[in-house]
Design an enzyme around this catalytic site. Sequence first.
Site, PDB file in Angstrom:
ATOM      1  CG  HIS A  19     -18.644   8.211   5.119  1.00 11.00           C
ATOM      2  ND1 HIS A  19     -17.980   7.072   4.725  1.00 11.00           N
ATOM      3  CD2 HIS A  19     -19.547   7.820   6.045  1.00 11.00           C
ATOM      4  CE1 HIS A  19     -18.470   6.039   5.383  1.00 11.00           C
ATOM      5  NE2 HIS A  19     -19.420   6.467   6.196  1.00 11.00           N
ATOM      6  NE  ARG A  49      -3.033   0.143   3.260  1.00 12.51           N
ATOM      7  CZ  ARG A  49      -4.291  -0.202   3.002  1.00 12.51           C
ATOM      8  NH1 ARG A  49      -5.042   0.563   2.252  1.00 12.51           N
ATOM      9  NH2 ARG A  49      -4.790  -1.301   3.513  1.00 12.51           N
ATOM     10  NE  ARG A  60      -5.570   1.281  -3.127  1.00 12.56           N
ATOM     11  CZ  ARG A  60      -5.098   0.059  -2.934  1.00 12.56           C
ATOM     12  NH1 ARG A  60      -5.764  -0.975  -3.370  1.00 12.56           N
ATOM     13  NH2 ARG A  60      -3.948  -0.139  -2.319  1.00 12.56           N
ATOM     14  CB  ILE A  61      -7.684   2.313   3.964  1.00  6.13           C
ATOM     15  CG1 ILE A  61      -9.112   1.845   4.276  1.00  6.13           C
ATOM     16  CG2 ILE A  61      -7.053   3.007   5.165  1.00  6.13           C
ATOM     17  CD1 ILE A  61      -9.199   0.795   5.353  1.00  6.13           C
TER      18      ILE A  61
HETATM   19  C1  GAR Z   1     -20.625   8.156  -2.704  1.00  3.77           C
HETATM   20  O1  GAR Z   1     -21.927   7.929  -2.234  1.00  3.77           O
HETATM   21  C2  GAR Z   1     -19.668   8.349  -1.547  1.00  3.77           C
HETATM   22  O2  GAR Z   1     -20.280   8.920  -0.435  1.00  3.77           O
HETATM   23  C3  GAR Z   1     -19.249   6.926  -1.266  1.00  3.77           C
HETATM   24  O3  GAR Z   1     -19.103   6.343  -2.525  1.00  3.77           O
HETATM   25  C4  GAR Z   1     -20.061   6.912  -3.409  1.00  3.77           C
HETATM   26  C5  GAR Z   1     -19.366   7.253  -4.698  1.00  3.77           C
HETATM   27  O4  GAR Z   1     -20.298   7.626  -5.662  1.00  3.77           O
HETATM   28  N1  GAR Z   1     -18.028   6.891  -0.527  1.00  3.77           N
HETATM   29  C6  GAR Z   1     -17.767   5.985   0.399  1.00  3.77           C
HETATM   30  O5  GAR Z   1     -18.526   5.094   0.696  1.00  3.77           O
HETATM   31  C7  GAR Z   1     -16.419   6.171   1.068  1.00  3.77           C
HETATM   32  N2  GAR Z   1     -16.312   5.343   2.219  1.00  3.77           N
HETATM   33  P1  GAR Z   1     -19.853   8.253  -7.058  1.00  3.77           P
HETATM   34  O6  GAR Z   1     -18.784   7.331  -7.642  1.00  3.77           O
HETATM   35  O7  GAR Z   1     -21.106   8.243  -7.867  1.00  3.77           O
HETATM   36  O8  GAR Z   1     -19.327   9.635  -6.793  1.00  3.77           O
END
Ligand code: GAR
Length: 207
Positions: free
Chosen positions: A113, A69, A95-96
């Site tokens: 988030h 990573r 990814r973290i």
């Molecule tokens: C979004 O809903 C974001 O909040 C989430 O992924 C989605 C991406 O949507 N993020 C996470 O879950 C981070 N832990 P997108 O590709 O349509 O922008």
Amino acid sequence: MNKRLRIAVMASGKGSNLEVIIDAAQQGKCPVDVAMVLSDRPEAGALDIARRSGIEEVVHLDPKAFPDRASFDAACAERIEATGCEWIVLAGYMRILSSHFVRRFPGRILNIHPSLLPAFPGAHAVEDALAYGVKLTGCTVHLVDEVLDGGPILAQAVVPVHEDDDRDTLHARIQEQEHRLYPETLKRIAEAGFTLEGRLVRWNKPD
Ligand code: GAR
């Protein structure tokens, strides 16, 4: 403050948040320049959106091509630094990030988030909120620090949970708010900025 932010967007998924940020910028509603889009997944819709929109640097880096990573993150950081981006905007980047990466851009990485943090951190926030039975959830824009989904909160929006919701219907309702909140928060950073007091974000008054 009132300046344009030069940003790199990191995304793994379909890229709807990336798209609304690019659209808002192009329509003069959000003073950012998306100089780079970087993805860890070759099939990410975000890469297609970036190419279609004429983003200068559209990059796919394959984590499997790196021994660990830390070395993958270091390669991402080098590519981002080479573009002169001052802000890194995570938009569905799944990814973290290593501590080393986070420390390289202190207070300069944003994430969105799909829950009201600190509730439901992690990769399954929408399912976790449904399973817990909350009646309200939402989305959070926050700074990234070394704690997963734990950095200082910049903005949140609340979304009701309906009794007949499944993961997709609830996520769609959350995304409507994400698409408003992320460009709005970037605009506020550009136009006013904020001061950190510990983990509290105090928004400055716009000029
Ligand atoms: C979004 O809903 C974001 O909040 C989430 O992924 C989605 C991406 O949507 N993020 C996470 O879950 C981070 N832990 P997108 O590709 O349509 O922008």
